[in-house]
Design a protein around this motif. Sequence first.
Motif, mmCIF file in Angstrom:
data_model
loop_
_atom_site.group_PDB
_atom_site.id
_atom_site.type_symbol
_atom_site.label_atom_id
_atom_site.label_comp_id
_atom_site.label_asym_id
_atom_site.label_seq_id
_atom_site.Cartn_x
_atom_site.Cartn_y
_atom_site.Cartn_z
ATOM 1 N N PRO A 216 0.828 -1.213 0.000
ATOM 2 C CA PRO A 216 0.000 0.000 0.000
ATOM 3 C C PRO A 216 0.861 1.262 0.000
ATOM 4 O O PRO A 216 1.837 1.360 0.752
ATOM 5 N N LEU A 217 0.457 2.221 -0.827
ATOM 6 C CA LEU A 217 1.243 3.440 -1.009
ATOM 7 C C LEU A 217 0.321 4.648 -0.900
ATOM 8 O O LEU A 217 -0.740 4.692 -1.541
ATOM 9 N N ARG A 241 -1.782 2.919 -8.354
ATOM 10 C CA ARG A 241 -0.653 2.429 -7.544
ATOM 11 C C ARG A 241 -0.585 3.139 -6.203
ATOM 12 O O ARG A 241 0.066 2.663 -5.281
ATOM 13 N N ALA A 242 -1.224 4.313 -6.090
ATOM 14 C CA ALA A 242 -1.147 5.074 -4.849
ATOM 15 C C ALA A 242 -2.467 5.787 -4.586
ATOM 16 O O ALA A 242 -3.204 6.125 -5.519
ATOM 17 N N THR A 243 -2.729 6.024 -3.312
ATOM 18 C CA THR A 243 -3.852 6.850 -2.879
ATOM 19 C C THR A 243 -3.300 8.224 -2.508
ATOM 20 O O THR A 243 -2.382 8.332 -1.685
ATOM 21 N N VAL A 244 -3.837 9.273 -3.131
ATOM 22 C CA VAL A 244 -3.373 10.638 -2.866
ATOM 23 C C VAL A 244 -4.255 11.254 -1.781
ATOM 24 O O VAL A 244 -5.489 11.227 -1.877
ATOM 25 N N VAL A 245 -3.604 11.812 -0.761
ATOM 26 C CA VAL A 245 -4.293 12.382 0.394
ATOM 27 C C VAL A 245 -3.836 13.830 0.585
ATOM 28 O O VAL A 245 -2.637 14.114 0.528
ATOM 29 N N GLY A 246 -4.785 14.746 0.791
ATOM 30 C CA GLY A 246 -4.402 16.131 1.055
ATOM 31 C C GLY A 246 -5.238 17.110 0.265
ATOM 32 O O GLY A 246 -6.460 17.003 0.213
ATOM 33 N N MET A 247 -4.563 18.079 -0.385
ATOM 34 C CA MET A 247 -5.234 19.134 -1.124
ATOM 35 C C MET A 247 -4.780 19.133 -2.573
ATOM 36 O O MET A 247 -3.690 18.646 -2.894
ATOM 37 N N PRO A 248 -5.599 19.659 -3.503
ATOM 38 C CA PRO A 248 -5.195 19.711 -4.914
ATOM 39 C C PRO A 248 -3.891 20.487 -5.084
ATOM 40 O O PRO A 248 -3.644 21.483 -4.407
ATOM 41 N N THR A 249 -3.059 20.002 -5.993
ATOM 42 C CA THR A 249 -1.772 20.649 -6.247
ATOM 43 C C THR A 249 -1.958 21.867 -7.148
ATOM 44 O O THR A 249 -3.068 22.166 -7.601
ATOM 45 N N ILE A 250 -0.863 22.552 -7.457
ATOM 46 C CA ILE A 250 -0.964 23.869 -8.086
ATOM 47 C C ILE A 250 -1.413 23.819 -9.556
ATOM 48 O O ILE A 250 -2.041 24.747 -10.052
ATOM 49 N N GLY A 251 -1.098 22.741 -10.276
ATOM 50 C CA GLY A 251 -1.591 22.603 -11.646
ATOM 51 C C GLY A 251 -0.692 23.172 -12.721
ATOM 52 O O GLY A 251 -1.176 23.646 -13.745
ATOM 53 N N ASP A 291 -7.512 11.670 -3.821
ATOM 54 C CA ASP A 291 -8.576 10.680 -3.618
ATOM 55 C C ASP A 291 -9.288 10.944 -2.295
ATOM 56 O O ASP A 291 -10.495 10.713 -2.175
ATOM 57 N N VAL A 292 -8.521 11.406 -1.311
ATOM 58 C CA VAL A 292 -9.072 11.761 -0.005
ATOM 59 C C VAL A 292 -8.650 13.201 0.275
ATOM 60 O O VAL A 292 -7.474 13.472 0.529
ATOM 61 N N GLN A 293 -9.593 14.130 0.218
ATOM 62 C CA GLN A 293 -9.255 15.538 0.398
ATOM 63 C C GLN A 293 -9.373 15.927 1.868
ATOM 64 O O GLN A 293 -10.367 15.629 2.530
ATOM 65 N N THR A 294 -8.341 16.603 2.359
ATOM 66 C CA THR A 294 -8.298 17.087 3.728
ATOM 67 C C THR A 294 -7.283 18.210 3.798
ATOM 68 O O THR A 294 -6.442 18.352 2.906
#
Length: 311
Positions: A216-217, A241-251, A291-294
């Motif tokens: 798990p990543l 391959r990974a679950t992204v957690v946090g806030m949207p990046t700058i783009g 995937d999980v916004q916080t």
Amino acid sequence: MTFAKRILLLVFIFQLSGLTSALGADEPLLSEQEVQGAVTQLIRVVEKDYIRGDVRQDTVELLDNALQRGELNGSFSFGRLKIKLESMLYSVSQDSNFELHWQSGLNRTPMAIDELPGALQTQMLEGGIGYLAIDGDLFDEQWQAEMDKAMAFLSDSQAIVIDLRSAGMSSLLLSQHFLSHFMPVGQPLSMMTLAHRQRTPLLAQHVASPIRSDKPLFIVTSPFIAGSWEFVAFTLQQADRATVVGMPTIGLGYMTTVEKLSEHLSLVMAYAELQHPQTGDSWKNNGVIPDVQTDADQAMSVALKLATEAL
């Protein structure tokens, strides 16, 4: 106005404020010969390698006309020339990636990139969860070896959390090397588009300590992650391959490079765009959507909780 555009506007304001103050400082003067030679080289670089085909010719014509009209005659301080050239380039392209930098004549490395010292921090947390924090800017070739050491350490973990919240700038080659620890050798990571519609795939390469695909990543993000590390988070997310957690990046979807223009001048310029090799999607403008916004300050604890649950 999007959050990313607000950030870029604030950066531009701070840069302009600093440059305005610098105009009154005791700066060495660039000779007319060096200035005009640098702009001539800038025109060649834009024609050859600038990714934005829709504004490439207009940018070249603007610079060439400035030379012909004598706008760049005489000597210039670095601060004055920086403001003039960057404002000219932005007026045509609306591209904030263009940055003029001072470099030492005795050193080929640009001296004014404002590089933040880089660091890789690894820990083995409770439950066998491996932790990797990436801080600052990672440019030198030595970072590949440091990355390999970190991955060898993490290979014994039961799950991995990668913290990108303090990650700065990085080279595309290092990002490709990093991703190669998680993706099968030879698998397309992205389709890279260069100037004049040249296209080439970026492939996963052989590495000494690949990470098992069943491990798990989790990747922790913030709104300040840009460029190459967005490429990393997006690629692992899209490959499931990974679950992204946090806030949207700058783009920021364009990759940048540093081009030497003269003895004292170099230019940061967008030269490539990356897209998913199958779907053609990218993180440009919208950023990598977790995937999980916080909130960024809570994202680490959320990722650790998810990692524990995954085990």
